[in-house]
Design an enzyme around this catalytic site. Structure first.
Site, mmCIF file in Angstrom:
data_model
loop_
_atom_site.group_PDB
_atom_site.id
_atom_site.type_symbol
_atom_site.label_atom_id
_atom_site.label_comp_id
_atom_site.label_asym_id
_atom_site.label_seq_id
_atom_site.Cartn_x
_atom_site.Cartn_y
_atom_site.Cartn_z
ATOM 1 N N ARG A 83 0.942 -1.308 -0.181
ATOM 2 C CA ARG A 83 0.047 -0.473 -0.118
ATOM 3 C C ARG A 83 0.993 1.340 -0.517
ATOM 4 N NH1 ARG A 83 -4.393 0.432 4.450
ATOM 5 N NH2 ARG A 83 -2.071 1.105 5.759
ATOM 6 N N LYS A 185 -2.306 6.395 1.355
ATOM 7 C CA LYS A 185 -3.009 7.453 2.601
ATOM 8 C C LYS A 185 -1.556 8.185 2.758
ATOM 9 C CE LYS A 185 -3.037 5.029 7.029
ATOM 10 N NZ LYS A 185 -4.047 4.617 6.909
ATOM 11 N N GLU A 221 -16.530 6.375 4.296
ATOM 12 C CA GLU A 221 -15.290 6.242 5.383
ATOM 13 C C GLU A 221 -16.105 6.858 6.580
ATOM 14 O OE1 GLU A 221 -11.764 5.102 5.835
ATOM 15 O OE2 GLU A 221 -11.200 5.892 3.673
HETATM 16 C C1 LIG Z 1 -5.083 4.004 7.671
HETATM 17 C C2 LIG Z 1 -6.475 3.699 7.024
HETATM 18 C C3 LIG Z 1 -7.693 3.731 7.496
HETATM 19 C C4 LIG Z 1 -7.609 2.101 8.287
HETATM 20 O O1 LIG Z 1 -6.342 1.398 7.370
HETATM 21 P P1 LIG Z 1 -5.895 -0.257 8.023
HETATM 22 O O2 LIG Z 1 -4.739 -0.838 6.744
HETATM 23 O O3 LIG Z 1 -7.130 -0.739 8.750
HETATM 24 O O4 LIG Z 1 -5.656 0.146 9.531
HETATM 25 C C5 LIG Z 1 -8.447 3.458 7.140
HETATM 26 N N1 LIG Z 1 -9.421 4.521 6.322
HETATM 27 C C6 LIG Z 1 -8.629 5.791 6.608
HETATM 28 C C7 LIG Z 1 -8.543 6.808 6.183
HETATM 29 C C8 LIG Z 1 -6.661 5.138 6.596
HETATM 30 O O5 LIG Z 1 -6.309 6.334 6.606
#
Ligand SMILES: *Cc1c(COP(=O)(O)O)cnc(C)c1O
Length: 341
Positions: A83, A185, A221
């Site tokens: 990722r 991210k 989300e």
């Molecule tokens: C990091 C994150 C998540 C959760 O991702 P995981 O891999 O399950 O920790 C979900 N939504 C957003 C906006 C994030 O930054």
């Protein structure tokens, strides 16, 4: 290794505690250096770094877990590595090879072994890998130098008094644009979420739910976590959209729902005016694993799912299974666990 770590594991929250060592690797002249552990927790970078002005940055979050045998293990770090590569591509940063990423995480967990909380406390060692564009740069263009860094800090269990549902409110703001950076991210997505979060908290909600930015009719989300629901006919459903951050916890729960609980799984639209189809709902991510959603406030109405005070049975099973896998108490699917040794 620091032998005199003096932490009350039961009182840990989610805040920064300086540990002994962190990993750093520098990208210069088109290549990554070998990388090393350092003591200094400060970064010294040019004031003209692209990460500071234009948000050329991305990050990851994963945890190291202590098993009941006392071993330390990581949960699916290869998924975080992949990722991060996707995030890098989106903001034109050089990718970190998957092996280098995992090795850095292992080195950091190992070097700070004394900070990995004991099994049974629910506490973990949180790892924060990140990459920043650095160097003398004023124009809006990618940097030529980068820092990849991994630090860690011990964190407590998300739910201190056991898992409990919380309520959320729908935000009128968006966290991402339809073809923007929602799926990456990258730091830039989060500054804009602070204000909507503050508004939700001010109204007494745990956080806000974001709808799809194009039509504002579908759930995307929940704060910085993904959304899932259990339909009245027992399907695990979760939104599908190019502006959602692909949560590793979510994909793990999809597998668990199917392989361990025998549920049908669907990634599809979830309309905010059709929440009636769900008997349970939750938010998922590395920090909380699952946050059960009591209700969602929308246009003045609170839509309650299972209960505002009790966790639904399917949500509870999903949580127990994933938590058990992460702490080594439940057999993990092939390749999900990487031992730190
Ligand atoms: C990091 C994150 C998540 C959760 O991702 P995981 O891999 O399950 O920790 C979900 N939504 C957003 C906006 C994030 O930054």
């Amino acid at each position: 290794m620091s032998s005199n770590v003096n932490i009350d594991w039961g009182k840990l929250g989610f805040s920064y505690i300086k540990t002994d060592l962190r990993y750093i690797s520098v990208y210069k002249d088109g290549k990554w250096d070998e990388g090393k552990l350092v003591e200094d927790n400060m970064l010294y970078i040019s004031e003209a770094s692209t990460s500071l002005h234009y948000g050329q940055e991305c990050f990851e979050g994963l945890k190291a877990y202590r098993t009941k045998e006392g071993k330390i293990q990581l949960f699916r770090p290869d998924e975080n590595a992949k990722r991060m590569q996707q995030s890098c591509r989106r903001v034109l940063m050089p990718e970190i090879p998957v092996e280098k990423f995992i090795d850095a995480c292992i080195q950091v967990a190992k070097a700070n072994e004394a900070y990995v909380p004991p099994h049974g406390t629910g506490a973990t060692l949180y790892l924060r890998p990140f990459m920043i564009g650095v160097g003398d740069n004023v124009g809006v263009k990618p940097a030529s130098e980068y820092i990849f860094r991994v630090f860690c800090t011990p964190v407590g269990p998300y739910f201190k008094g056991g898992m409990a549902p919380v309520n959320f409110t729908i935000s009128e703001y968006d966290r991402a644009a339809p073809y923007g950076t929602g799926a990456a991210k990258v730091g830039g997505n989060y500054a804009g979420s602070l204000y909507p979060h503050e508004l939700a908290a001010g109204k007494g909600y745990a956080d806000c739910v974001y709808l799809d930015p194009a039509t504002h009719t579908k759930i995307e989300e929940v704060g910085a976590a993904n959304f899932f629901g259990i339909t009245k006919d027992n399907k695990f459903v979760t939104p599908k959209s190019p502006s959602i951050l692909p949560s590793i916890t979510k994909y793990s729960l999809m597998h668990i729902a199917k392989a361990y609980l025998g549920l049908e799984v669907e990634e599809r639209d979830i309309y905010v005016d059709k929440l009636d189809e769900l008997k349970e709902a939750g938010a998922c991510g590395t920090a909380a694993v699952i946050t059960p959603i009591g209700g969602i406030e929308y246009k003045g109405n609170l839509h309650v799912f299972h209960s505002e005070t009790e966790v639904g049975p399917v949500t509870k099973k999903l949580y127990d299974t994933l938590y058990g896998i992460q702490f080594g108490d439940v057999k993990a699917p092939e390749g999900w666990i990487v031992e730190v040794k």
